[in-house]
Design a protein around this motif. Structure first.
Motif, PDB file in Angstrom:
ATOM      1  N   ASN A   1       0.799  -1.233   0.000  1.00 46.06           N
ATOM      2  CA  ASN A   1       0.000   0.000   0.000  1.00 46.06           C
ATOM      3  C   ASN A   1       0.826   1.275   0.000  1.00 46.06           C
ATOM      4  O   ASN A   1       0.309   2.346   0.271  1.00 46.06           O
ATOM      5  CB  ASN A   1      -0.951   0.021   1.207  1.00 46.06           C
ATOM      6  CG  ASN A   1      -0.220   0.073   2.530  1.00 46.06           C
ATOM      7  OD1 ASN A   1       1.002  -0.038   2.564  1.00 46.06           O
ATOM      8  ND2 ASN A   1      -0.953   0.249   3.603  1.00 46.06           N
ATOM      9  N   SER A   2       2.123   1.179  -0.262  1.00 45.87           N
ATOM     10  CA  SER A   2       2.940   2.379  -0.121  1.00 45.87           C
ATOM     11  C   SER A   2       3.188   3.090  -1.459  1.00 45.87           C
ATOM     12  O   SER A   2       4.045   3.952  -1.549  1.00 45.87           O
ATOM     13  CB  SER A   2       4.260   2.036   0.572  1.00 45.87           C
ATOM     14  OG  SER A   2       4.836   0.923  -0.029  1.00 45.87           O
ATOM     15  N   SER A   3       2.428   2.742  -2.510  1.00 47.19           N
ATOM     16  CA  SER A   3       2.697   3.349  -3.811  1.00 47.19           C
ATOM     17  C   SER A   3       1.945   4.664  -4.056  1.00 47.19           C
ATOM     18  O   SER A   3       2.522   5.617  -4.538  1.00 47.19           O
ATOM     19  CB  SER A   3       2.387   2.344  -4.914  1.00 47.19           C
ATOM     20  OG  SER A   3       1.073   1.865  -4.731  1.00 47.19           O
ATOM     21  N   ASP A   4       0.646   4.705  -3.710  1.00 46.75           N
ATOM     22  CA  ASP A   4      -0.131   5.905  -4.025  1.00 46.75           C
ATOM     23  C   ASP A   4      -0.338   6.753  -2.768  1.00 46.75           C
ATOM     24  O   ASP A   4      -1.373   6.699  -2.109  1.00 46.75           O
ATOM     25  CB  ASP A   4      -1.486   5.508  -4.626  1.00 46.75           C
ATOM     26  CG  ASP A   4      -2.355   6.725  -4.876  1.00 46.75           C
ATOM     27  OD1 ASP A   4      -1.814   7.857  -4.886  1.00 46.75           O
ATOM     28  OD2 ASP A   4      -3.572   6.555  -5.055  1.00 46.75           O
ATOM     29  N   LEU A   5       0.676   7.540  -2.440  1.00 42.14           N
ATOM     30  CA  LEU A   5       0.608   8.320  -1.205  1.00 42.14           C
ATOM     31  C   LEU A   5      -0.225   9.572  -1.354  1.00 42.14           C
ATOM     32  O   LEU A   5      -0.680  10.139  -0.364  1.00 42.14           O
ATOM     33  CB  LEU A   5       2.021   8.726  -0.787  1.00 42.14           C
ATOM     34  CG  LEU A   5       2.837   7.634  -0.146  1.00 42.14           C
ATOM     35  CD1 LEU A   5       4.232   8.140   0.113  1.00 42.14           C
ATOM     36  CD2 LEU A   5       2.172   7.201   1.143  1.00 42.14           C
ATOM     37  N   LYS A   6      -0.413   9.992  -2.593  1.00 40.73           N
ATOM     38  CA  LYS A   6      -1.083  11.278  -2.811  1.00 40.73           C
ATOM     39  C   LYS A   6      -2.525  11.247  -2.263  1.00 40.73           C
ATOM     40  O   LYS A   6      -2.924  12.121  -1.494  1.00 40.73           O
ATOM     41  CB  LYS A   6      -1.073  11.596  -4.308  1.00 40.73           C
ATOM     42  CG  LYS A   6      -1.401  13.031  -4.596  1.00 40.73           C
ATOM     43  CD  LYS A   6      -1.006  13.415  -6.017  1.00 40.73           C
ATOM     44  CE  LYS A   6      -1.509  14.807  -6.361  1.00 40.73           C
ATOM     45  NZ  LYS A   6      -2.954  14.846  -6.509  1.00 40.73           N
ATOM     46  N   SER A   7      -3.286  10.191  -2.644  1.00 37.12           N
ATOM     47  CA  SER A   7      -4.682  10.143  -2.187  1.00 37.12           C
ATOM     48  C   SER A   7      -4.739   9.982  -0.670  1.00 37.12           C
ATOM     49  O   SER A   7      -5.649  10.489  -0.007  1.00 37.12           O
ATOM     50  CB  SER A   7      -5.453   9.029  -2.885  1.00 37.12           C
ATOM     51  OG  SER A   7      -4.818   7.806  -2.672  1.00 37.12           O
ATOM     52  N   TYR A   8      -3.743   9.302  -0.097  1.00 31.74           N
ATOM     53  CA  TYR A   8      -3.692   9.139   1.357  1.00 31.74           C
ATOM     54  C   TYR A   8      -3.481  10.494   2.036  1.00 31.74           C
ATOM     55  O   TYR A   8      -4.235  10.878   2.927  1.00 31.74           O
ATOM     56  CB  TYR A   8      -2.558   8.170   1.704  1.00 31.74           C
ATOM     57  CG  TYR A   8      -2.330   7.971   3.184  1.00 31.74           C
ATOM     58  CD1 TYR A   8      -3.230   7.238   3.946  1.00 31.74           C
ATOM     59  CD2 TYR A   8      -1.213   8.514   3.809  1.00 31.74           C
ATOM     60  CE1 TYR A   8      -3.023   7.044   5.302  1.00 31.74           C
ATOM     61  CE2 TYR A   8      -0.995   8.320   5.167  1.00 31.74           C
ATOM     62  CZ  TYR A   8      -1.902   7.587   5.909  1.00 31.74           C
ATOM     63  OH  TYR A   8      -1.694   7.399   7.248  1.00 31.74           O
ATOM     64  N   SER A   9      -2.476  11.242   1.576  1.00 28.12           N
ATOM     65  CA  SER A   9      -2.203  12.518   2.256  1.00 28.12           C
ATOM     66  C   SER A   9      -3.321  13.530   1.998  1.00 28.12           C
ATOM     67  O   SER A   9      -3.609  14.364   2.847  1.00 28.12           O
ATOM     68  CB  SER A   9      -0.824  13.078   1.888  1.00 28.12           C
ATOM     69  OG  SER A   9      -0.789  13.460   0.557  1.00 28.12           O
ATOM     70  N   GLU A  10      -4.008  13.409   0.850  1.00 28.28           N
ATOM     71  CA  GLU A  10      -5.155  14.299   0.604  1.00 28.28           C
ATOM     72  C   GLU A  10      -6.277  14.020   1.602  1.00 28.28           C
ATOM     73  O   GLU A  10      -6.898  14.939   2.129  1.00 28.28           O
ATOM     74  CB  GLU A  10      -5.687  14.089  -0.827  1.00 28.28           C
ATOM     75  CG  GLU A  10      -4.881  14.855  -1.854  1.00 28.28           C
ATOM     76  CD  GLU A  10      -5.253  14.500  -3.288  1.00 28.28           C
ATOM     77  OE1 GLU A  10      -4.576  15.025  -4.191  1.00 28.28           O
ATOM     78  OE2 GLU A  10      -6.178  13.693  -3.514  1.00 28.28           O
ATOM     79  N   PHE A  11      -6.494  12.736   1.863  1.00 25.88           N
ATOM     80  CA  PHE A  11      -7.547  12.384   2.828  1.00 25.88           C
ATOM     81  C   PHE A  11      -7.169  12.881   4.228  1.00 25.88           C
ATOM     82  O   PHE A  11      -7.997  13.451   4.940  1.00 25.88           O
ATOM     83  CB  PHE A  11      -7.776  10.864   2.839  1.00 25.88           C
ATOM     84  CG  PHE A  11      -8.854  10.445   3.790  1.00 25.88           C
ATOM     85  CD1 PHE A  11     -10.188  10.699   3.503  1.00 25.88           C
ATOM     86  CD2 PHE A  11      -8.549   9.823   4.990  1.00 25.88           C
ATOM     87  CE1 PHE A  11     -11.208  10.342   4.398  1.00 25.88           C
ATOM     88  CE2 PHE A  11      -9.546   9.458   5.888  1.00 25.88           C
ATOM     89  CZ  PHE A  11     -10.873   9.713   5.586  1.00 25.88           C
ATOM     90  N   ILE A  12      -5.922  12.698   4.604  1.00 26.09           N
ATOM     91  CA  ILE A  12      -5.467  13.164   5.929  1.00 26.09           C
ATOM     92  C   ILE A  12      -5.619  14.687   6.018  1.00 26.09           C
ATOM     93  O   ILE A  12      -6.090  15.220   7.036  1.00 26.09           O
ATOM     94  CB  ILE A  12      -3.982  12.770   6.177  1.00 26.09           C
ATOM     95  CG1 ILE A  12      -3.815  11.241   6.144  1.00 26.09           C
ATOM     96  CG2 ILE A  12      -3.450  13.356   7.480  1.00 26.09           C
ATOM     97  CD1 ILE A  12      -4.446  10.469   7.253  1.00 26.09           C
ATOM     98  N   ALA A  13      -5.260  15.381   4.954  1.00 28.12           N
ATOM     99  CA  ALA A  13      -5.374  16.845   4.957  1.00 28.12           C
ATOM    100  C   ALA A  13      -6.833  17.267   5.110  1.00 28.12           C
ATOM    101  O   ALA A  13      -7.143  18.268   5.761  1.00 28.12           O
ATOM    102  CB  ALA A  13      -4.780  17.410   3.669  1.00 28.12           C
ATOM    103  N   GLU A  14      -7.732  16.490   4.533  1.00 32.62           N
ATOM    104  CA  GLU A  14      -9.156  16.835   4.604  1.00 32.62           C
ATOM    105  C   GLU A  14      -9.724  16.572   6.007  1.00 32.62           C
ATOM    106  O   GLU A  14     -10.447  17.395   6.563  1.00 32.62           O
ATOM    107  CB  GLU A  14      -9.901  15.979   3.559  1.00 32.62           C
ATOM    108  CG  GLU A  14     -11.343  16.374   3.390  1.00 32.62           C
ATOM    109  CD  GLU A  14     -12.066  15.456   2.407  1.00 32.62           C
ATOM    110  OE1 GLU A  14     -11.406  14.668   1.700  1.00 32.62           O
ATOM    111  OE2 GLU A  14     -13.315  15.540   2.366  1.00 32.62           O
ATOM    112  N   VAL A  15      -9.366  15.453   6.595  1.00 36.95           N
ATOM    113  CA  VAL A  15      -9.929  15.065   7.902  1.00 36.95           C
ATOM    114  C   VAL A  15      -9.271  15.812   9.065  1.00 36.95           C
ATOM    115  O   VAL A  15      -9.886  16.040  10.100  1.00 36.95           O
ATOM    116  CB  VAL A  15      -9.798  13.529   8.100  1.00 36.95           C
ATOM    117  CG1 VAL A  15     -10.239  13.110   9.484  1.00 36.95           C
ATOM    118  CG2 VAL A  15     -10.619  12.801   7.063  1.00 36.95           C
ATOM    119  N   LYS A  16      -8.013  16.166   8.891  1.00 38.37           N
ATOM    120  CA  LYS A  16      -7.240  16.869   9.929  1.00 38.37           C
ATOM    121  C   LYS A  16      -7.251  16.145  11.285  1.00 38.37           C
ATOM    122  O   LYS A  16      -7.687  16.693  12.304  1.00 38.37           O
ATOM    123  CB  LYS A  16      -7.769  18.286  10.137  1.00 38.37           C
ATOM    124  CG  LYS A  16      -7.673  19.167   8.906  1.00 38.37           C
ATOM    125  CD  LYS A  16      -8.024  20.602   9.289  1.00 38.37           C
ATOM    126  CE  LYS A  16      -7.954  21.543   8.131  1.00 38.37           C
ATOM    127  NZ  LYS A  16      -8.897  21.255   7.036  1.00 38.37           N
TER     128      LYS A  16
END
Ligand code: SF4
Length: 267
Positions: free
Chosen positions: A187-202
């Motif tokens: 699961n370590s390939s697509d970090l962009k969608s992960y960090s976008e979700f984290i940025a949204e949820v805060k």
């Protein structure tokens, strides 16, 4: 460590020393066998015996409170109480009753919940977690495909549902919210969608993990808890991400989110 440390007849275990929270007393509102709405391929409990989304009383509230009182009387130090144990704690329909009962017995000890977030769309679950001071959500997958491969959920459970549950909870919950992610080569390939979700949820905190504990090939109640004990049963080692990969993930999150980042490689 002896078997007495994790007596099989008790719904309360430890305290075990957690690298994050100090002396953590585990509460197991599931108990009867491993029961979860996920069957994560790295689960410390091994293959989940009962993969379900069924809400019910798995162990009576009175038993949990009795076990808790005994542990409270015999433990020298308890820094936190952590709901985890033999599976997904929010499947227990009496979780709210247990939280309130423990609050009465130990009002000063913070109560934390480790959860996979699959039940938070249910009104009774939102009610049950009201007394919890910190909720630690598991979020391992970045795409629906990875989600099915890593978390192997019960039928009908989707990554979309879980992401919605986390976002909705964040809007109304006044306690601390933390996201915990088990990174591995899958699961370590697509970090962009992960960090976008984290940025949204805060979330207040993101904890980066990798499966350092081996996967047990059979179910033992002693597997409960965040501990490093080696037990005498067959296990399979899992692939972890390297320290370098973990640093890249951390860097990505630091650049794109404001969350406090805690990494297993730095602690
Ligand atoms: S959510 Fe937790 S208890 Fe359930 S299978 Fe995954 S690691 Fe195991």
């Amino acid at each position: 460590m002896t078997s007495e440390t994790f007596p099989n007849s008790k719904t309360v275990y430890g305290p075990v020393t957690s690298w994050r929270f100090g002396e953590s007393l585990g509460i197991d509102p599931i108990f009867e066998t491993s029961t979860c709405s996920f069957n994560c391929f790295y689960c410390q409990l091994g293959h989940i015996q009962n993969i379900t989304t069924l809400q019910r009383v798995y162990v009576p509230t009175e038993k949990v409170l009795k076990d808790f009182k005994e542990a409270l009387d015999s433990s020298k130090k308890i820094d936190v109480i952590t709901y985890s144990g033999s599976g997904e704690p929010t499947l227990a329909s009496n979780l709210g009753e247990i939280v309130l009962g423990i609050r009465k017995l130990a009002p000063e000890i913070p109560q934390f919940l480790l959860t996979n977030g699959t039940q938070f769309h249910l009104d009774e679950v939102k009610e049950n977690i009201k007394g919890i001071d910190k909720i630690i959500f598991k979020l391992d997958a970045l795409t629906e495909k990875e989600f099915q491969l890593i978390n192997r959920p019960a039928p009908g459970v989707t990554l979309k549902l879980i992401k919605e549950n986390i976002k909705t909870l964040k809007e109304n919950y006044t306690g601390d919210l933390e996201i915990q992610t088990m990174f591995m080569p899958l699961n370590s390939s697509d970090l962009k969608s992960y960090s976008e979700f984290i940025a949204e949820v805060k979330p207040k905190t993101v904890q980066l993990n990798t499966p350092k504990r081996p996967y047990p090939l059979s179910w033992h109640r002693e597997n409960r808890g965040n501990h490093n004990a080696i037990f005498d049963y067959e296990v399979r080692d899992l692939r972890t991400v390297s320290q370098e990969e973990a640093s890249d993930i951390e860097k990505e999150l630091r650049q794109n989110t404001s969350a406090e980042i805690i990494s297993i490689y730095r602690n």
